[in-house]
Design a protein around this motif. Structure first.
Motif, PDB file in Angstrom:
ATOM      1  N   GLY A 123       0.808  -1.219   0.000  1.00 25.34           N
ATOM      2  CA  GLY A 123       0.000   0.000   0.000  1.00 25.34           C
ATOM      3  C   GLY A 123       0.839   1.266   0.000  1.00 25.34           C
ATOM      4  O   GLY A 123       2.037   1.227   0.216  1.00 25.34           O
ATOM      5  N   PRO A 124       0.169   2.402  -0.250  1.00 19.40           N
ATOM      6  CA  PRO A 124       0.873   3.681  -0.331  1.00 19.40           C
ATOM      7  C   PRO A 124       1.559   4.073   0.981  1.00 19.40           C
ATOM      8  O   PRO A 124       1.109   3.676   2.064  1.00 19.40           O
ATOM      9  CB  PRO A 124      -0.246   4.678  -0.660  1.00 19.40           C
ATOM     10  N   ALA A 125       2.633   4.868   0.837  1.00 19.02           N
ATOM     11  CA  ALA A 125       3.415   5.299   2.001  1.00 19.02           C
ATOM     12  C   ALA A 125       3.534   6.819   2.005  1.00 19.02           C
ATOM     13  O   ALA A 125       3.632   7.450   0.947  1.00 19.02           O
ATOM     14  CB  ALA A 125       4.803   4.675   1.952  1.00 19.02           C
ATOM     15  N   ALA A 126       3.518   7.403   3.209  1.00 17.70           N
ATOM     16  CA  ALA A 126       3.687   8.857   3.323  1.00 17.70           C
ATOM     17  C   ALA A 126       4.482   9.189   4.579  1.00 17.70           C
ATOM     18  O   ALA A 126       4.537   8.389   5.518  1.00 17.70           O
ATOM     19  CB  ALA A 126       2.321   9.532   3.370  1.00 17.70           C
ATOM     20  N   CYS A 127       5.103  10.363   4.578  1.00 19.23           N
ATOM     21  CA  CYS A 127       5.879  10.833   5.721  1.00 19.23           C
ATOM     22  C   CYS A 127       5.370  12.206   6.140  1.00 19.23           C
ATOM     23  O   CYS A 127       5.005  13.022   5.285  1.00 19.23           O
ATOM     24  CB  CYS A 127       7.364  10.971   5.360  1.00 19.23           C
ATOM     25  N   LEU A 128       5.358  12.440   7.459  1.00 22.06           N
ATOM     26  CA  LEU A 128       4.972  13.737   8.005  1.00 22.06           C
ATOM     27  C   LEU A 128       6.078  14.212   8.939  1.00 22.06           C
ATOM     28  O   LEU A 128       6.545  13.438   9.781  1.00 22.06           O
ATOM     29  CB  LEU A 128       3.671  13.615   8.810  1.00 22.06           C
ATOM     30  N   ALA A 129       6.486  15.462   8.808  1.00 24.70           N
ATOM     31  CA  ALA A 129       7.505  15.990   9.714  1.00 24.70           C
ATOM     32  C   ALA A 129       6.987  17.249  10.394  1.00 24.70           C
ATOM     33  O   ALA A 129       6.723  18.260   9.738  1.00 24.70           O
ATOM     34  CB  ALA A 129       8.801  16.282   8.953  1.00 24.70           C
ATOM     35  N   GLY A 130       6.811  17.168  11.720  1.00 25.69           N
ATOM     36  CA  GLY A 130       6.384  18.335  12.499  1.00 25.69           C
ATOM     37  C   GLY A 130       7.473  18.784  13.447  1.00 25.69           C
ATOM     38  O   GLY A 130       7.331  19.784  14.145  1.00 25.69           O
ATOM     39  N   SER A 131       8.552  18.024  13.482  1.00 28.44           N
ATOM     40  CA  SER A 131       9.676  18.403  14.338  1.00 28.44           C
ATOM     41  C   SER A 131      10.506  19.472  13.644  1.00 28.44           C
ATOM     42  O   SER A 131      10.669  19.447  12.422  1.00 28.44           O
ATOM     43  CB  SER A 131      10.544  17.170  14.599  1.00 28.44           C
ATOM     44  N   CYS A 132      11.011  20.403  14.435  1.00 31.64           N
ATOM     45  CA  CYS A 132      11.875  21.458  13.885  1.00 31.64           C
ATOM     46  C   CYS A 132      13.304  21.269  14.374  1.00 31.64           C
ATOM     47  O   CYS A 132      14.107  22.206  14.379  1.00 31.64           O
ATOM     48  CB  CYS A 132      11.344  22.828  14.280  1.00 31.64           C
ATOM     49  N   SER A 133      13.619  20.062  14.850  1.00 35.71           N
ATOM     50  CA  SER A 133      14.968  19.814  15.367  1.00 35.71           C
ATOM     51  C   SER A 133      15.972  19.840  14.213  1.00 35.71           C
ATOM     52  O   SER A 133      15.614  19.613  13.049  1.00 35.71           O
ATOM     53  CB  SER A 133      15.014  18.448  16.047  1.00 35.71           C
ATOM     54  N   GLN A 134      17.223  20.088  14.580  1.00 29.71           N
ATOM     55  CA  GLN A 134      18.300  20.117  13.598  1.00 29.71           C
ATOM     56  C   GLN A 134      18.334  18.815  12.795  1.00 29.71           C
ATOM     57  O   GLN A 134      18.447  18.820  11.575  1.00 29.71           O
ATOM     58  CB  GLN A 134      19.627  20.309  14.359  1.00 29.71           C
ATOM     59  N   ALA A 135      18.220  17.681  13.510  1.00 27.50           N
ATOM     60  CA  ALA A 135      18.299  16.380  12.834  1.00 27.50           C
ATOM     61  C   ALA A 135      17.177  16.248  11.807  1.00 27.50           C
ATOM     62  O   ALA A 135      17.403  15.841  10.666  1.00 27.50           O
ATOM     63  CB  ALA A 135      18.217  15.250  13.852  1.00 27.50           C
ATOM     64  N   THR A 136      15.958  16.629  12.208  1.00 24.77           N
ATOM     65  CA  THR A 136      14.829  16.470  11.285  1.00 24.77           C
ATOM     66  C   THR A 136      14.971  17.405  10.085  1.00 24.77           C
ATOM     67  O   THR A 136      14.663  17.022   8.947  1.00 24.77           O
ATOM     68  CB  THR A 136      13.492  16.705  12.017  1.00 24.77           C
ATOM     69  N   LEU A 137      15.450  18.628  10.319  1.00 28.41           N
ATOM     70  CA  LEU A 137      15.610  19.562   9.194  1.00 28.41           C
ATOM     71  C   LEU A 137      16.537  18.966   8.141  1.00 28.41           C
ATOM     72  O   LEU A 137      16.267  19.039   6.936  1.00 28.41           O
ATOM     73  CB  LEU A 137      16.162  20.907   9.699  1.00 28.41           C
ATOM     74  N   SER A 138      17.641  18.331   8.576  1.00 25.21           N
ATOM     75  CA  SER A 138      18.537  17.784   7.551  1.00 25.21           C
ATOM     76  C   SER A 138      17.967  16.489   6.964  1.00 25.21           C
ATOM     77  O   SER A 138      18.185  16.200   5.781  1.00 25.21           O
ATOM     78  CB  SER A 138      19.969  17.621   8.084  1.00 25.21           C
ATOM     79  N   GLN A 139      17.184  15.741   7.738  1.00 24.01           N
ATOM     80  CA  GLN A 139      16.527  14.547   7.178  1.00 24.01           C
ATOM     81  C   GLN A 139      15.514  14.947   6.099  1.00 24.01           C
ATOM     82  O   GLN A 139      15.389  14.285   5.068  1.00 24.01           O
ATOM     83  CB  GLN A 139      15.842  13.753   8.304  1.00 24.01           C
ATOM     84  N   VAL A 140      14.789  16.048   6.334  1.00 27.51           N
ATOM     85  CA  VAL A 140      13.823  16.529   5.335  1.00 27.51           C
ATOM     86  C   VAL A 140      14.574  16.965   4.080  1.00 27.51           C
ATOM     87  O   VAL A 140      14.182  16.641   2.949  1.00 27.51           O
ATOM     88  CB  VAL A 140      12.965  17.680   5.907  1.00 27.51           C
ATOM     89  N   ALA A 141      15.689  17.680   4.261  1.00 23.49           N
ATOM     90  CA  ALA A 141      16.477  18.138   3.104  1.00 23.49           C
ATOM     91  C   ALA A 141      16.953  16.938   2.285  1.00 23.49           C
ATOM     92  O   ALA A 141      16.890  16.955   1.049  1.00 23.49           O
ATOM     93  CB  ALA A 141      17.665  18.977   3.581  1.00 23.49           C
ATOM     94  N   ASN A 142      17.371  15.880   2.940  1.00 27.13           N
ATOM     95  CA  ASN A 142      17.818  14.686   2.216  1.00 27.13           C
ATOM     96  C   ASN A 142      16.666  13.978   1.518  1.00 27.13           C
ATOM     97  O   ASN A 142      16.836  13.400   0.443  1.00 27.13           O
ATOM     98  CB  ASN A 142      18.530  13.714   3.160  1.00 27.13           C
TER      99      ASN A 142
END
Ligand code: ADP
Length: 425
Positions: A256-275
């Motif tokens: 089935g379909p997959a999705a990601c949600l990011a509500g964290s503004c931590s440094q780690a999450t910001l670079s994970q979103v960029a990647n």
């Protein structure tokens, strides 16, 4: 199915940490959100961790909820129940550790309860009854300034005595170092003195093994993930649990379909979103519009719906500290945070209604809002994507099983979203 271990946790993240620790130690483990209904269909598991939010509520309520959870676990065959508390013993003189311990002990008819928040691998050690956080005593650690439960005394024998109806004893490190038999002998001596609970020292990882073996003789214990690990080792070591790929059942394919949600503004999450931008479509929510009303969440859902058939997507509210500050200055920290959490929950609900079966969520509060909204009764714990972040398989949901990953902001490596989706098949 007969549970080999029951656990009642006084908060959700502590429960997740314990469930993950038990799974890594070889126990097939489900974490439930609140006391489950009687008809919850459980897969074959060795342990259930019931997550409550009872750490900082009125003691009488914490006792009532914990007793309900305990009764549910005993009803599923659990002979031993661990009351999972914070490894920094977060509590006040009014409770809730002492009152809950007293009630569970009375219900179980135990003569004495072993109590230790020690978890040496995370820097929580107990020596002569004094809790150390890293290299400093509890009362010199940041916990001295905790907004809800400031901890001003490192001596847990005294702290627990102020909360409990029973007298509190100590099993010191010298005794623990001599092994489980020595601990049993010491406990018998304490019982003969009319003492109903004992703080148990633990400084080294091996101490947890000794404590777990001794604790299993009893019906109740109190502590953090460290004593959970000790209990799991005792169950596996004695052959009561056969430890083979405890995380395997959770990992069966759901598709089935997959999705990601990011509500964290931590440094780690910001670079994970960029990647993640390099490998999937990413929509950055406009936080200002999110606070204004539901249109922005609707727009995001439409955007995702158009793309899900082609592969995973990511929707992020994550912003830099400057941007977060600007939004908070305009609307207030709580209003802004709550609005964005609820928008994320709206989007998650819409995605699942639209058929999404695999969902990755970054952010502790964000994850809580999503899980609450999706009304998920519980999770079976799977393999770890990153340290402390397992794949979770829902149990008891009407729409069938889903896979989730719920990550605190700072957790995970730079490619976290790709790492998660690789394991969530
Ligand atoms: P973490 O695990 O990193 O602490 P959380 O989800 O627990 O992440 O907390 C992040 C908080 O920040 C949530 O309340 C979320 O709604 C809020 N938030 C998310 N994006 C923004 C933003 N762009 N501006 C202000 N607050 C935000």
């Amino acid at each position: 199915m007969t549970l080999k271990l029951g656990c009642v946790a006084d908060d959700y993240t502590g429960a997740s940490d314990l469930a993950n620790t038990l799974t890594r130690a070889g126990l097939r483990t489900v974490q439930t959100i609140g006391v489950p209904s009687d008809d919850l269909a459980l897969p074959e598991v060795d342990a259930v961790v019931v997550s409550l939010k009872s750490r900082s509520i009125e003691a009488a309520k914490a006792v009532a909820w914990s007793r309900d959870a305990d009764a549910w676990l005993r009803g599923r065959g659990a002979e031993h129940v661990l009351f999972k508390i914070c490894s920094t013993f977060d509590s006040t003189d009014a409770g809730n550790i002492g009152p809950v311990m007293d009630a569970l002990r009375a219900d179980a008819g135990d003569a004495i309860v072993l109590v230790t928040p020690a978890f040496p691998e995370t820097g929580r050690t107990v020596y002569q009854g004094n809790l150390f956080v890293g290299s400093v005593p509890l009362n010199e650690s940041p916990l001295k300034d905790h907004p809800l439960n400031p901890m001003h005394d490192a001596n847990l024998v005294r702290v627990l005595a102020r909360q409990s109806q029973t007298r509190i004893g100590l099993v010191n490190l010298a005794t623990v170092a001599r092994g489980a038999e020595a601990v049993r002998t010491r406990l018998a001596q304490l019982v003969s003195e009319g003492i109903g609970a004992a703080i148990v020292d633990a400084v080294f990882d091996a101490d947890l093994t000794t404590i777990g073996a001794a604790a299993l003789d009893h019906r109740v214990s109190v502590g953090a993930s460290g004593i959970g690990l000790g209990l799991a080792r005792a169950l596996v070591g004695s052959g009561r649990v056969v430890s083979a790929h405890a995380d395997a059942a959770a990992m069966a394919r759901v598709g089935g379909p997959a999705a990601c949600l990011a509500g964290s503004c931590s440094q780690a999450t910001l670079s994970q979103v960029a990647n993640a931008e390099k490998i999937m479509p990413v929509l950055h929510l406009d936080p200002e519009r999110v606070v204004e009303g539901p249109d922005e969440a609707r727009r995001a859902l439409g955007w995702a719906t158009d793309r899900l058939a082609d592969g995973p997507v990511l929707i992020a509210s994550s912003a830099t500290p400057d941007e977060v500050q600007t939004l908070q200055a305009r609307h207030g920290r709580e209003v802004a945070g709550y609005a964005i959490e609820q928008a994320m929950a709206d989007i998650a609900e819409g995605l699942v209604l639209g058929g999404v079966k695999r969902l990755v969520v970054a952010g502790g509060e964000t994850s809580g809002a999503v899980v609450d909204r999706l009304k998920i009764p519980g999770f079976l714990v799977g393999a770890e994507i990153a340290a402390g972040v397992p794949v979770l398989r829902t149990v008891g949901t009407q729409a069938g099983d889903m896979l989730l990953a719920l990550k605190s902001g700072n957790f995970g490596g730079p490619q976290f979203f790709a790492d998660a989706l690789r394991l969530m098949r």
